[in-house]
Design an enzyme around this catalytic site. Structure first.
Site, mmCIF file in Angstrom:
data_model
loop_
_atom_site.group_PDB
_atom_site.id
_atom_site.type_symbol
_atom_site.label_atom_id
_atom_site.label_comp_id
_atom_site.label_asym_id
_atom_site.label_seq_id
_atom_site.Cartn_x
_atom_site.Cartn_y
_atom_site.Cartn_z
ATOM 1 N N THR A 97 0.875 -1.176 0.000
ATOM 2 C CA THR A 97 0.000 0.000 0.000
ATOM 3 C C THR A 97 0.912 1.226 0.000
ATOM 4 O O THR A 97 1.496 1.574 1.029
ATOM 5 C CB THR A 97 -0.925 -0.006 1.232
ATOM 6 O OG1 THR A 97 -1.606 -1.267 1.275
ATOM 7 C CG2 THR A 97 -1.946 1.121 1.136
ATOM 8 N N LYS A 172 -7.692 0.926 -3.535
ATOM 9 C CA LYS A 172 -7.229 0.437 -2.219
ATOM 10 C C LYS A 172 -7.069 1.592 -1.209
ATOM 11 O O LYS A 172 -7.413 1.455 -0.034
ATOM 12 C CB LYS A 172 -5.902 -0.310 -2.409
ATOM 13 C CG LYS A 172 -5.106 -0.587 -1.152
ATOM 14 C CD LYS A 172 -5.712 -1.635 -0.252
ATOM 15 C CE LYS A 172 -4.773 -1.935 0.925
ATOM 16 N NZ LYS A 172 -5.402 -2.743 1.961
#
Ligand SMILES: NC(=O)c1ccc[n+]([C@@H]2O[C@H](COP(=O)([O-])OP(=O)(O)OC[C@H]3O[C@@H](n4cnc5c(N)ncnc54)[C@H](OP(=O)(O)O)[C@@H]3O)[C@@H](O)[C@H]2O)c1
Length: 297
Positions: A97, A172
């Protein structure tokens, strides 16, 4: 059998590597702290001393690393994976991420080496990764996503093709801002119940089984009620801040607003100010207790 170079044997990387090995793939692992990757050798992984060494000749180079800095150093540092003699036509996958800006840059760098690039951040905690049940949010061409489905099946129950390169991390980050808001809301609600004299086991059941009961709230309210948090830490307050900061930046760049994202950033910031930033995100309730007791002392 696919030859995979995996960069980053952390809480998420290790179970993904174990599942690739179980799936019959050949995995070469690079981890900055070599010793942490040692147990993977007994399972059949090869260890590499540099990302460059791991990536040489691989069919797929995939990373799971803390943040932009870690990803930049591992892919593009002096001994980074992109300095390797890579196989043209091989795949580069960023599963960490990280920010959209870095993913876009990494895509450009990978293209100069003839690599197909996909951003495939994952959702699910380390226990979900261990079970091979992660959700993958894939950004890339439909052909590239299809070509990798059988590989990604080893770690995932669902590969969601979001769109072109960058769309996986875009989704995300927005998803994680929403998730962080839910964890913060859960801590605030549970702490308010406690302050109002409501039994926390009762409160947790009410939140988990009512309209408030997202998987995040169901899980975290239980930890907060039992005052038992995950050991070892699965996802820390600092990691929440990292995700929310990248996410707010993205949301504002595309013209959205993130009032709740900023508020959530502020409460996880209180965890860090109270020396609790490396603790589980569910321990945010303890920060609220401290802040509250100071305020009422
Ligand atoms: N934990 C979760 O529940 C979860 C869920 C979904 C997605 N994610 C994402 O998955 C990624 C990995 O998370 P994690 O939980 O596995 O974290 P982690 O256990 O802290 O592992 C982080 C990894 O990054 C490496 N690293 C950190 N800084 C580095 C640097 N400057 N240079 C090179 N390597 C560096 C670490 O190496 P060392 O071992 O040497 O420190 C380790 O391999 C993160 O982007 C996270 O947001 C996590």
């Amino acid at each position: 059998m696919v030859k995979i170079a995996f960069l980053g044997a952390g809480m998420m990387g290790q179970p993904m590597i174990r599942n690739f090995l179980k799936g019959g793939h050949a995995v070469t692992v690079y981890n900055r702290t070599l010793e942490k990757a040692r147990p993977l050798e007994a399972l059949g992984a090869e260890l590499a001393l540099t990302p460059r060494e791991a990536a040489r000749g691989a069919d797929v180079i995939m990373s799971s690393l803390t943040n932009d800095d870690a990803s930049q150093q591992t892919w593009n540092g002096p001994d980074g994976a992109l300095q390797a003699d890579v196989r043209p036509g091989a795949y580069a996958i960023e599963a960490s991420t990280v920010s959209l800006a870095w993913v876009s840059k990494l895509n450009e760098l990978a293209a100069t080496k003839g690599l197909h690039f996909l951003d495939c951040p994952v959702a699910g905690r380390p226990d979900v990764a261990e079970a091979g049940q992660l959700k993958v949010f894939a950004g890339g061409s439909a052909d590239d996503v299809d070509a990798l489905r059988s590989v990604l099946d080893a770690i995932s129950k669902s590969v969601m093709h979001v769109g072109d390169v960058g769309s996986g991390i875009t989704f995300k980050l927005i998803y994680n801002v929403m998730g962080a808001i839910q964890v913060a809301a859960c801590a605030e609600g549970m702490h308010a119940c406690e302050a109002a004299g409501i039994d926390l086991a009762v409160a947790a059941e009410g939140f988990a089984t009512g309209a408030t009961g997202s998987p995040h709230v169901a899980r975290h309210s239980g930890y907060m009620a039992r005052n038992e948090h995950e050991d070892p830490v699965q996802f820390s307050g600092k990691m929440r801040i990292k995700d929310v900061e990248y996410g707010i930046g993205l949301i504002e760049d595309v013209g959205g607003q993130s009032v709740l994202g900023h508020a959530t950033r502020a409460v996880f910031g209180q965890m860090v100010e109270n020396g609790m930033g490396d603790m589980n995100d569910s321990e945010l309730i303890d920060t609220l207790r401290r802040v509250h007791s100071k305020g009422t002392a």
